[in-house]
Design an enzyme around this catalytic site. Structure first.
Site, PDB file in Angstrom:
ATOM      1  CB  CYS A  14      70.887  -1.245  77.345  1.00  0.00           C
ATOM      2  SG  CYS A  14      69.881  -1.416  78.825  1.00  0.00           S
TER       3      CYS A  14
ATOM      4  CB  CYS B  42      86.300  15.225  91.336  1.00  0.00           C
ATOM      5  SG  CYS B  42      85.566  13.691  90.744  1.00  0.00           S
TER       6      CYS B  42
ATOM      7  CB  CYS C 291      82.956  11.428  94.211  1.00  0.00           C
ATOM      8  SG  CYS C 291      83.316  12.078  92.573  1.00  0.00           S
TER       9      CYS C 291
ATOM     10  CB  CYS D 128      72.085   2.223  79.387  1.00  0.00           C
ATOM     11  SG  CYS D 128      71.269   1.488  80.834  1.00  0.00           S
TER      12      CYS D 128
ATOM     13  CE1 TYR E 256      96.854  65.403 122.897  1.00  0.00           C
ATOM     14  CE2 TYR E 256      94.706  66.330 122.386  1.00  0.00           C
ATOM     15  CZ  TYR E 256      95.665  65.348 122.212  1.00  0.00           C
ATOM     16  OH  TYR E 256      95.428  64.315 121.354  1.00  0.00           O
TER      17      TYR E 256
ATOM     18  CB  CYS F  74      74.715  -1.897  81.112  1.00  0.00           C
ATOM     19  SG  CYS F  74      73.622  -1.398  79.737  1.00  0.00           S
TER      20      CYS F  74
ATOM     21  CB  CYS G 125      88.407  13.085  94.089  1.00  0.00           C
ATOM     22  SG  CYS G 125      86.891  12.084  94.051  1.00  0.00           S
TER      23      CYS G 125
ATOM     24  CB  CYS H 127      86.094   8.934  92.253  1.00  0.00           C
ATOM     25  SG  CYS H 127      86.294  10.092  90.888  1.00  0.00           S
TER      26      CYS H 127
ATOM     27  CB  CYS I 209      69.996  -3.051  82.053  1.00  0.00           C
ATOM     28  SG  CYS I 209      71.385  -2.055  82.612  1.00  0.00           S
TER      29      CYS I 209
END
Length: 991
Positions: A902, A819, A817, A927, A331, A935, A847, A842, A904
């Protein structure tokens, strides 16, 4: 009962020869799935049983190692991440037929015997073969055959003494492979990507590689070249006396050697010339021996092949391995230079008595009994390189290599050469001179070893005390000479001396620096560094970490030997060396400009590095990880720049992990503070960040001691979150449902889905623990916040992100979501089975996110109906805004017109535009509810009050507001006003 045995050798030639010896030339051959690796079948006795043997082979290492996922791409992660990146072991495509052959054969057999070479690499290859076979047949028994030569006696001994694999040797190779991959890949990627951009004209297509062995090898060549170039010759002077006796002229050398002062030397010359008579002061004779060579190890073989046979080391080793597999020599990879006392050398010498050139010498050795010198090295595995069989039919370089091995073996078994040396001293005017002569009396080993020279040098007989006239006394002038440039043998000697590589890899490292154009080889065989090699070494020397020196690699080689001896653990060595080289890498990148400057001497002015180069800029802190990823907790997070030159902080585990932090556009630079750590964050170390803001854009509450600079932790500092940083995880993880509190809450948006609760049991109090395991989370970590609904569904959130805080409306939860924005909660208006059901979608529909609200069963909706805003004249607004303390710039709405409501019916908030632009500092009403629940009311504070209660128009998809108001101008989707869109809406993000 016949035992079924699978034998596997390291190469096909070895498998064929071993099969021939074990079968007494009775083996049959069949094809494997690889056309280069045959299968030899025969019967023999093995493990005290009659065995039916199938013997095949591999072709060196069966497995290879590489980085996974994003770490494979050169520009997808910073190179420093490779020091901790995951590594995958796999079988390359071209070796798949060999692997399939092993798997197929393993299923048929009961025993596996490994016949790989008996060294570190062979042990590791054997471990790879074992793992493949066990994966196909986990009942197969594994044995290791140990041998040093492919002879009948050695193979029979090995089969009678089958052993186990040495796991320590295999572990040392695993350690070396991992470190070479990490270190080499990190430095190579950094150097290549940087220098291709800095010197595009010369290095655009050049691979600038770095290896922990090849670079110190290059360093040796450069150091010697510099010694030659910087050498300044000096003139020296010496005296020489010439004496004539018996018509023989003898030159006598001055005992003072040489002087560097001519005037002084001339004084001595004049003294001798005044009295030129020489008196013999001493005559001495003694026997002289020239030692026979030590037995041949691999390093000496490579050096002799280069010097005496003029065959380079790589080619010589390739030829030697071929002779070994043919059974002609032992070897060839051995560190041993002594024959064991138990080894019988007589049959080996007897084989060579047939030859016409050295047969007589072999017979003389047998008559005197072989008596080789004993060296001082032994690897306890293989004897020195020696011939096994006589081979008269070799040609070309194979014949030259075989003949050298035979002659060296016979020479080391012979006797030392003997001679008689006579030395004579004379005195001329009290100055001493000397001369010596040699007469060889017995040549011995020199008869068979023409590679050594020892010649006679005759001088006449002198008598002590006699006086002789001098023929002449003269002054000799000369110059000092520089050291010679390195040749391959010299380079191998230096590599061995300093522990660079092993006997099996010296030649490969030398070939690498040649193929990379780091060095060239001149006609006389000397190495000359190229421009690229010179510039790199000079640059690294300027940095000061001695990367071109052998110290770090020599330390690793010592550790590998310690692993083989069981003195050190593989994992400990890897951890230690990775930390050392990582620190060197960081310092190198921080001072990369020095490499540019060194190379500019050879390649001209470097191109400037722009921000588009990202992680190749070379700043050390830019390449430091900030922390472990807050999502996967596996990979590191690094600062980077996008194509738009905006700064982000991202996980390098992309695409497996897509956790990312977006910084405001006002951030012009971001880096890791290497010396500052956060002591509050989990999963340390977590470094603090240094963010540099464009002048005038840094929020006032981030201002520190340094103008326009924020230094702090990004994960636990509320200020930096309020500065507009978004933490975003783009991976496919569950929906994020954040809980409303009375204080500021930050949530990370994630892709949404619903997971079912798992039943409770005595061993698991966490009803979603198994679900988290399926998602790849660590069950030992605390579970994320969970929101559980009455229908059995659950949602969780894990990581923080800045969002508008909920205001405690009728819905105390919100969903994010895909994205990254908060999803709209809408109600189905269309007549049908789902009328009245609520769902999340979304806001921008970009997305396509959709999720039914699990609480939207109309029969379960017990919330009180909303009041008609027109009936709220007695409404009293709250007197305290829980968010005012967070935004001191916002004026208290109570100090302004309290009559603005607003849609709401709630009191509108009075806010101030913080965003730079035309409306900066302008006040407006909005809001007070979160954007998805409110809203979308908007009104400038300096305008007349508009109708806050105009009914919303119906849009597509059941949304309360359409993007385009029918029959009118386009309205902003956020504030529902005309004249701008959502991108520049003053109500979008005032920070």
């Amino acid at each position: 009962m016949t035992l079924k045995v699978l034998c596997v050798a390291e190469k096909n030639d070895a498998a064929r020869e071993i099969s021939r010896l074990l079968s007494n030339n009775q083996s049959s051959r069949r094809e494997g799935l690889s056309k280069f690796n045959k299968i030899y079948e025969f019967s023999c006795e093995m493990l005290n049983n009659n065995a039916s043997v199938s013997m095949t082979s591999v072709s060196g290492h069966l497995m290879t190692y590489d980085f996974t996922g994003p770490f494979k791409g050169w520009e997808k992660c910073p190179p420093v991440a490779l020091f901790s990146a995951p590594i995958l072991s796999f079988c390359p495509e071209n070796y798949q037929p060999i692997k399939k052959t092993l798997e197929r054969e393993a299923k048929k057999n009961e025993v596996l015997v490994l016949w790989t070479d008996c060294d570190r690499e062979g042990e590791n290859i054997g471990a790879e073969i074992r793992d493949v076979c066990l994966s196909a047949n986990n009942r197969i028994r594994v044995y290791r055959a140990r041998f040093s030569e492919i002879t009948f006696r050695s193979i029979k001994t090995a089969i009678q003494r089958l052993e186990s694999l040495d796991e320590k040797l295999a572990a040392a190779v695993y350690c070396r492979q991992e470190l070479d991959l990490r270190i080499g890949a990190a430095f190579t990627r950094f150097l290549t990507l940087r220098l291709q951009k800095v010197f595009p004209a010369d290095l655009a297509d050049q691979l600038v590689s770095y290896g922990p062995c090849q670079f110190p090898t290059l360093g040796f060549v450069v150091d010697r070249y510099k010694q030659v170039q910087q050498f300044v010759p000096e003139t020296f002077y010496k005296l020489k006396a010439v004496v004539m006796k018996n018509d023989i002229s003898v030159d006598f050398s001055w005992s003072r050697g040489r002087l560097f002062n001519r005037a002084v030397t001339e004084i001595f010359l004049e003294m001798c010339q005044e009295h030129p008579t020489a008196v013999v002061s001493r005559v001495a004779s003694k026997s002289k021996s020239k030692w026979r060579p030590l037995p041949l190890d691999t390093v000496e073989f490579e050096k002799h092949a280069s010097r005496k046979l003029h065959i380079n080391a790589k080619q010589a080793m390739s030829i030697a391995e071929k002779l070994y597999t043919q059974g002609l020599i032992s070897y060839p990879r051995t560190e041993t230079n002594l024959f064991p006392a138990s080894m019988n050398l007589v049959p080996l010498v007897q084989e060579q008595t047939q030859d016409g050139q050295w047969g007589d010498m072999a017979r003389q050795i047998l008559a005197d009994t072989p008596n080789p010198r004993r060296g001082n090295k032994s690897d306890q595995a293989h004897p020195p390189i020696h011939p096994i069989k006589y081979a008269p039919n070799l040609q070309g370089d194979e014949k030259k290599v075989y003949e050298f091995i035979v002659r060296h073996f016979l020479a080391c078994c012979s006797k030392d050469a003997q001679g008689m040396e006579t030395s004579v001293d004379i005195c001329v005017s009290q100055e001493e001179f000397s001369a010596a002569g040699l007469v060889i009396t017995q040549r011995n080993y020199l008869e068979v070893y023409p590679y050594d020279k020892w010649s006679d040098k005759n001088i006449p007989n002198f008598t002590q005390g006699e006086s002789l006239p001098t023929e002449r006394i003269e002054l000799v002038e000369g110059e000092t000479t520089p050291p010679l440039l390195l040749k391959e043998a010299d380079l191998i000697a230096l590599m061995e001396k300093h522990g660079i590589g092993t006997d099996a890899t010296h030649a490969e490292h030398i070939e690498t620096i040649k193929s990379r154009r780091y060095v060239g080889v001149q006609q006389d065989g000397t190495f000359l560094p190229g421009m690229l090699g010179m510039g790199l070494v000079e640059g690294y020397d300027e940095i000061g970490y001695n990367l071109s020196k052998p110290y770090l690699r020599a330390e690793l080689e010592a550790d590998l030997k310690a692993i083989c001896l069981g003195q050190k653990n593989k994992d400990d060595v890897i951890k230690s060396m990775v930390e050392k080289y990582k620190q060197v890498f960081i310092e190198t990148t921080a001072n990369a400009i020095k490499i540019d400057q060194s190379l500019s001497s050879y390649f001209g002015t470097p191109e400037p590095m722009g921000p588009e180069q990202g992680d190749m800029r070379g700043g050390g802190d830019d390449l430091l990880p900030l922390a472990k990823c807050r999502s996967c907790l596996q990979f590191d997070m690094y600062f980077k720049t996008t194509r738009e030159e905006k700064w982000i902080l991202s996980c390098v585990g992309y695409p497996q992990c897509k956790y990312i932090v977006f910084f405001p556009s006002g951030v012009t630079h971001a880096k890791t503070e290497s010396e500052q750590l956060c002591n509050r964050c989990p999963h340390p170390p977590v470094h603090k960040a240094r963010l540099t803001f464009e002048r005038g854009t840094i929020p006032y509450f981030l201002q520190g001691d340094i103008p326009n600079v924020f230094i702090g932790c990004l994960f636990c500092n509320e200020d930096i979150k309020r500065a507009g940083i978004e933490l975003r995880n783009m991976s496919s993880h569950p929906p994020t449902v954040a809980h409303s509190h009375n204080s500021y809450q930050s949530v990370v948006p994630q892709n949404s889905f619903t997971i079912q609760d798992t039943p409770h049991n005595s061993n698991n109090n966490n009803p979603i623990a198994s679900g988290r395991r399926d998602l790849g989370f660590d069950p030992t970590n605390p579970p994320p916040p969970v929101k559980r609904y009455s229908d059995g569904t659950s949602h969780y959130t894990k990581h923080p992100r800045v969002t508008e805080p909920p205001s405690g409306g009728d819905d105390d939860n919100f969903v994010v979501c895909n994205c990254g924005a908060r999803a709209n909660l809408l109600t189905v208006k269309k007549e049908g089975p789902n009328t009245g059901r609520k769902f999340y979608t979304c806001m921008t529909n970009s997305c396509k996110y959709f999720l039914w609200d699990p609480r939207s069963d109309p029969s379960m909706d017990t919330r009180p109906p909303r009041q008609d805003p027109t009936q709220m004249s007695s409404y009293v607004p709250p007197t305290g805004d829980p968010f005012m303390s967070l935004y001191p710039n916002r004026p208290d709405s109570n100090s302004h017109n309290q009559s603005v409501c607003c849609r709401c019916g709630e009191q509108a908030k009075l806010l101030t535009v913080q965003k730079q632009g035309n409306n900066h500092g302008k006040q407006f009403y909005s809001c007070p509810k979160p954007r998805e629940q409110g809203c979308n009311f908007f009104q400038w504070a300096d305008e007349e009050r508009r109708d806050s209660f105009s009914p919303p128009q119906r849009g597509r998809g059941g949304n309360s507001f359409s993007k385009v108001s029918r029959g009118g101008p386009r309205l902003c989707s956020i504030c529902r006003q005309a004249g701008h869109n959502k991108k520049n809406c003053p109500n979008s993000n005032p920070f």
